[in-house]
Motif scaffolding. Structure first.
Motif, PDB file in Angstrom:
ATOM      1  N   ASP A  68       0.828  -1.200   0.000  1.00  0.00           N
ATOM      2  CA  ASP A  68       0.000   0.000   0.000  1.00  0.00           C
ATOM      3  C   ASP A  68       0.866   1.254   0.000  1.00  0.00           C
ATOM      4  N   GLY A 115      -6.643   0.739   1.452  1.00  0.00           N
ATOM      5  CA  GLY A 115      -5.457  -0.064   1.229  1.00  0.00           C
ATOM      6  C   GLY A 115      -5.011  -0.093  -0.218  1.00  0.00           C
ATOM      7  N   ALA A 116      -4.121  -1.046  -0.536  1.00  0.00           N
ATOM      8  CA  ALA A 116      -3.492  -1.110  -1.852  1.00  0.00           C
ATOM      9  C   ALA A 116      -4.509  -1.245  -2.980  1.00  0.00           C
TER      10      ALA A 116
END
Length: 206
Positions: A75, A131-132
């Protein structure tokens, strides 16, 4: 983005849980998953064989903690790449390059991240919310503008994520060496592949 490997040294005080996760990462990257055990991690961290059981009931729980750290690091890598680009098309290419670079530089960690996610009922928390995964989704959403359905946005994000994952798996193939040389190296090759995906064709405002 290469994750700095913590220096191997006996553990004396502080956060034992983190020390054990760092020890597990060192073993994974140097000796592979087959060498990982709670006993081996205890030895690497410089603690008693019983110490890991105060934090992790078994090897699986330790691997989940290692995977969590990997998703957080991914991330951070994607966020950095996203912030360094000045338009959506370049942002997506930068995200893709950062993803593949992370996988290349942290192969054992990358494998654990997916191995620990494959049989779960939900995506890891680090792929949701901020997040990512959302680094990719939010970039596509910004490029798409208003009027794009949630399901189209989700499918486009999955397609982009799968493209990055697929290239991460294949970028090291020897068959691509001549093309990399022709294009000017590894990074130029990765950028060229992502530039040719056409993932923005549907959302092109021009």
């Amino acid at each position: 983005m290469t994750l700095a490997q913590p220096e191997a040294r006996p553990y004396h005080h502080g956060d034992l849980s983190r020390a054990l996760v760092e020890a597990a990462r060192r073993i994974l990257e140097t000796d592979g998953p087959a060498a990982l055990s709670l006993r081996a991690v205890a030895r690497e961290a410089g603690v008693s064989p019983a110490a890991p059981y105060h934090h992790f009931k078994d090897k699986g729980q330790l691997l989940d903690a290692v995977a969590h750290e990997g998703w957080v690091a991914l991330d951070a890598a994607l966020m950095k790449a996203r912030q360094e680009s000045d338009d959506d098309r370049r942002r997506m290419t930068s995200l893709g390059v950062a993803y593949v670079t992370f996988a290349r530089d942290n192969p054992a960690l990358y494998r654990v991240m997916y191995d620990c996610s494959r049989d779960k009922d939900a995506l890891p928390d680090q792929m949701k919310e901020e997040g990512a995964y959302c680094q990719v989704r939010n970039t596509i959403a910004h490029a798409a503008g208003d009027g794009v359905s949630e399901i189209d946005l989700e499918l486009a994000t999955i397609a982009a994520w799968c493209a990055g994952h697929g290239l991460a798996e294949m970028s090291g193939f020897k068959q691509f060496e001549s093309l990399k040389a022709l294009l000017g190296g590894e990074e130029a090759f990765l950028k060229a592949v992502f530039d040719h995906l056409g993932m923005f064709a549907k959302f092109d405002r021009g």
